[in-house]
Scaffold this motif. Structure first.
Motif, PDB file in Angstrom:
ATOM      1  N   ASN A 243      36.128  47.577  29.438  1.00 25.44           N
ATOM      2  CA  ASN A 243      36.327  47.372  28.001  1.00 25.44           C
ATOM      3  C   ASN A 243      37.367  46.300  27.697  1.00 25.44           C
ATOM      4  OD1 ASN A 243      34.612  49.598  26.609  1.00 25.44           O
ATOM      5  ND2 ASN A 243      35.592  50.584  28.371  1.00 25.44           N
ATOM      6  N   ASN A 244      37.204  45.163  28.353  1.00 25.00           N
ATOM      7  CA  ASN A 244      38.015  43.983  28.092  1.00 25.00           C
ATOM      8  C   ASN A 244      37.061  42.844  27.754  1.00 25.00           C
ATOM      9  OD1 ASN A 244      40.949  44.612  28.575  1.00 25.00           O
ATOM     10  ND2 ASN A 244      40.119  45.379  30.499  1.00 25.00           N
ATOM     11  N   SER A 245      37.519  41.622  27.861  1.00 19.85           N
ATOM     12  CA  SER A 245      36.675  40.446  27.588  1.00 19.85           C
ATOM     13  C   SER A 245      36.648  39.512  28.787  1.00 19.85           C
ATOM     14  CB  SER A 245      37.199  39.701  26.354  1.00 19.85           C
ATOM     15  OG  SER A 245      37.082  40.515  25.217  1.00 19.85           O
ATOM     16  N   ILE A 246      36.703  40.077  29.981  1.00 19.49           N
ATOM     17  CA  ILE A 246      36.732  39.301  31.226  1.00 19.49           C
ATOM     18  C   ILE A 246      35.359  38.675  31.448  1.00 19.49           C
ATOM     19  CG2 ILE A 246      37.035  39.451  33.727  1.00 19.49           C
ATOM     20  CD1 ILE A 246      38.916  41.928  33.091  1.00 19.49           C
ATOM     21  N   SER A 247      35.336  37.341  31.639  1.00 18.84           N
ATOM     22  CA  SER A 247      34.061  36.636  31.795  1.00 18.84           C
ATOM     23  C   SER A 247      33.829  36.117  33.212  1.00 18.84           C
ATOM     24  CB  SER A 247      33.971  35.474  30.798  1.00 18.84           C
ATOM     25  OG  SER A 247      35.027  34.571  31.003  1.00 18.84           O
ATOM     26  N   HIS A 248      34.848  36.141  34.045  1.00 12.14           N
ATOM     27  CA  HIS A 248      34.701  35.715  35.444  1.00 12.14           C
ATOM     28  C   HIS A 248      35.753  36.441  36.281  1.00 12.14           C
ATOM     29  CE1 HIS A 248      38.297  33.207  35.163  1.00 12.14           C
ATOM     30  NE2 HIS A 248      37.839  32.846  33.976  1.00 12.14           N
ATOM     31  N   LEU A 249      35.555  36.415  37.586  1.00 13.64           N
ATOM     32  CA  LEU A 249      36.432  37.166  38.486  1.00 13.64           C
ATOM     33  C   LEU A 249      37.404  36.276  39.255  1.00 13.64           C
ATOM     34  CD1 LEU A 249      33.866  39.811  39.751  1.00 13.64           C
ATOM     35  CD2 LEU A 249      35.542  39.995  37.890  1.00 13.64           C
ATOM     36  N   CYS A 250      37.676  35.114  38.720  1.00 12.26           N
ATOM     37  CA  CYS A 250      38.662  34.212  39.311  1.00 12.26           C
ATOM     38  C   CYS A 250      40.015  34.939  39.339  1.00 12.26           C
ATOM     39  CB  CYS A 250      38.751  32.938  38.479  1.00 12.26           C
ATOM     40  SG  CYS A 250      39.829  31.707  39.176  1.00 12.26           S
ATOM     41  N   GLY A 251      40.639  34.993  40.494  1.00 14.91           N
ATOM     42  CA  GLY A 251      41.925  35.666  40.632  1.00 14.91           C
ATOM     43  C   GLY A 251      41.823  37.145  40.964  1.00 14.91           C
ATOM     44  N   LEU A 252      40.629  37.600  41.366  1.00 15.46           N
ATOM     45  CA  LEU A 252      40.476  39.036  41.673  1.00 15.46           C
ATOM     46  C   LEU A 252      41.367  39.460  42.837  1.00 15.46           C
ATOM     47  CD1 LEU A 252      39.174  41.779  41.148  1.00 15.46           C
ATOM     48  CD2 LEU A 252      37.317  41.094  42.688  1.00 15.46           C
ATOM     49  N   HIS A 253      41.342  38.717  43.924  1.00 17.37           N
ATOM     50  CA  HIS A 253      42.162  39.100  45.088  1.00 17.37           C
ATOM     51  C   HIS A 253      43.654  39.117  44.726  1.00 17.37           C
ATOM     52  CE1 HIS A 253      39.009  39.463  47.998  1.00 17.37           C
ATOM     53  NE2 HIS A 253      38.598  38.214  47.815  1.00 17.37           N
ATOM     54  N   GLU A 254      44.076  38.123  43.965  1.00 17.83           N
ATOM     55  CA  GLU A 254      45.481  38.054  43.565  1.00 17.83           C
ATOM     56  C   GLU A 254      45.851  39.230  42.652  1.00 17.83           C
ATOM     57  OE1 GLU A 254      44.028  33.971  44.579  1.00 17.83           O
ATOM     58  OE2 GLU A 254      43.259  35.621  43.380  1.00 17.83           O
ATOM     59  N   THR A 255      44.932  39.607  41.781  1.00 22.17           N
ATOM     60  CA  THR A 255      45.179  40.731  40.879  1.00 22.17           C
ATOM     61  C   THR A 255      45.263  42.035  41.665  1.00 22.17           C
ATOM     62  OG1 THR A 255      44.106  39.566  39.067  1.00 22.17           O
ATOM     63  CG2 THR A 255      44.312  41.951  38.844  1.00 22.17           C
ATOM     64  N   LEU A 256      44.363  42.211  42.629  1.00 20.90           N
ATOM     65  CA  LEU A 256      44.421  43.400  43.479  1.00 20.90           C
ATOM     66  C   LEU A 256      45.755  43.450  44.224  1.00 20.90           C
ATOM     67  CD1 LEU A 256      40.801  43.399  44.951  1.00 20.90           C
ATOM     68  CD2 LEU A 256      41.699  44.830  43.096  1.00 20.90           C
ATOM     69  N   SER A 257      46.175  42.313  44.771  1.00 16.55           N
ATOM     70  CA  SER A 257      47.449  42.252  45.507  1.00 16.55           C
ATOM     71  C   SER A 257      48.646  42.483  44.593  1.00 16.55           C
ATOM     72  CB  SER A 257      47.595  40.894  46.197  1.00 16.55           C
ATOM     73  OG  SER A 257      46.620  40.755  47.190  1.00 16.55           O
ATOM     74  N   HIS A 258      48.533  42.057  43.343  1.00  9.14           N
ATOM     75  CA  HIS A 258      49.618  42.244  42.377  1.00  9.14           C
ATOM     76  C   HIS A 258      49.859  43.727  42.098  1.00  9.14           C
ATOM     77  CE1 HIS A 258      52.213  41.269  38.948  1.00  9.14           C
ATOM     78  NE2 HIS A 258      51.589  42.252  38.314  1.00  9.14           N
ATOM     79  N   PHE A 259      48.776  44.496  41.973  1.00  3.36           N
ATOM     80  CA  PHE A 259      48.900  45.892  41.565  1.00  3.36           C
ATOM     81  C   PHE A 259      48.876  46.901  42.707  1.00  3.36           C
ATOM     82  CE2 PHE A 259      47.495  44.026  37.540  1.00  3.36           C
ATOM     83  CZ  PHE A 259      48.425  44.590  36.680  1.00  3.36           C
ATOM     84  N   LEU A 260      48.084  46.654  43.738  1.00  2.00           N
ATOM     85  CA  LEU A 260      47.834  47.671  44.759  1.00  2.00           C
ATOM     86  C   LEU A 260      48.654  47.462  46.022  1.00  2.00           C
ATOM     87  CD1 LEU A 260      43.935  47.925  44.446  1.00  2.00           C
ATOM     88  CD2 LEU A 260      45.691  49.225  43.210  1.00  2.00           C
ATOM     89  N   ALA A 261      49.170  48.554  46.550  1.00  2.00           N
ATOM     90  CA  ALA A 261      49.942  48.498  47.791  1.00  2.00           C
ATOM     91  C   ALA A 261      49.059  48.032  48.948  1.00  2.00           C
ATOM     92  CB  ALA A 261      50.545  49.867  48.092  1.00  2.00           C
ATOM     93  N   GLU A 262      47.804  48.470  48.943  1.00  3.67           N
ATOM     94  CA  GLU A 262      46.873  48.077  50.003  1.00  3.67           C
ATOM     95  C   GLU A 262      45.556  47.610  49.366  1.00  3.67           C
ATOM     96  OE1 GLU A 262      46.562  50.541  53.488  1.00  3.67           O
ATOM     97  OE2 GLU A 262      48.464  51.518  53.010  1.00  3.67           O
ATOM     98  N   PRO A 263      45.526  46.379  48.901  1.00  6.82           N
ATOM     99  CA  PRO A 263      44.347  45.875  48.175  1.00  6.82           C
ATOM    100  C   PRO A 263      43.056  45.887  48.990  1.00  6.82           C
ATOM    101  CG  PRO A 263      45.921  44.102  48.611  1.00  6.82           C
ATOM    102  CD  PRO A 263      46.579  45.374  48.994  1.00  6.82           C
TER     103      PRO A 263
END
Length: 184
Positions: free
Chosen positions: A52-72
């Motif tokens: 329920n956002n307005s995300i149109s592409h997944l550019c930066g997915l790995h970086e986002t996972l690494s930003h939030f998750l201890a073990e992405p």
């Protein structure tokens, strides 16, 4: 799977995010179970909600996972439903631990893009309904043939009969393609 890693989902739903990197300044919602962090202040979770956002592409997915998750690399559940995605991007095929993927309510047009997910060995649940690809008459057969390990698709159980029919559909479809290639 380590139980300490299976904490509550990191929930970044309903944030008006246009890009994944916009999430970095957000604090995840706290649900019924408290979010736990490690010493580096990263979440001990295998689940990420970005619905329920307005995300149109997944550019930066790995970086986002690494930003939030201890073990992405241990991400098991990803909710990208009700966004503005138009493609199943290759970056999703790199999430080898993924077990559940929600992509419903987006704007995905090309059914063959599901093939990118064929290399995800543990993916047992996927949602794709509410996308234009759902209108394709071979939609369910195609998805089940590409992902034969699925237990559920679009919140509905995949039956043994569907697996057999999907396999037959796949074999028949490939035979037709091979015949067309040999004629040219």
């Amino acid at each position: 799977m380590d139980k300490t890693m299976c904490g509550a989902p990191v929930d970044l739903s309903f944030r008006c995010l246009n890009r994944l990197t916009d999430a970095w300044i957000e604090t995840p919602s706290s649900g019924l179970r408290p979010l736990k962090k490690n010493i580096e202040r990263k979440y001990l979770s295998c689940s990420l909600r970005l619905s329920n956002n307005s995300i149109s592409h997944l550019c930066g997915l790995h970086e986002t996972l690494s930003h939030f998750l201890a073990e992405p690399l241990r991400l098991a559940w990803l909710d990208l439903s009700f966004n503005k995605l138009t493609h199943i991007e290759e970056v999703l095929s790199e999430l080898l631990g993924l077990r559940v993927l929600y992509l419903h309510g987006n704007n995905i047009h090309t059914l063959s893009e599901v093939d990118l997910l064929g290399g995800l060995p543990h993916l047992y649940s996927i949602t794709l309904h509410g996308n234009p690809i759902e209108k394709n008459k071979t939609y369910r057969d195609r998805v089940i043939s590409v992902l034969p390990q699925l237990k559920t698709m679009d919140f509905s159980a995949v039956t043994q009969e569907e697996r057999v029919l999907a396999k037959l559909w796949y074999q028949s479809n490939n035979r037709c393609r091979d015949t067309r290639k040999s004629l040219h």
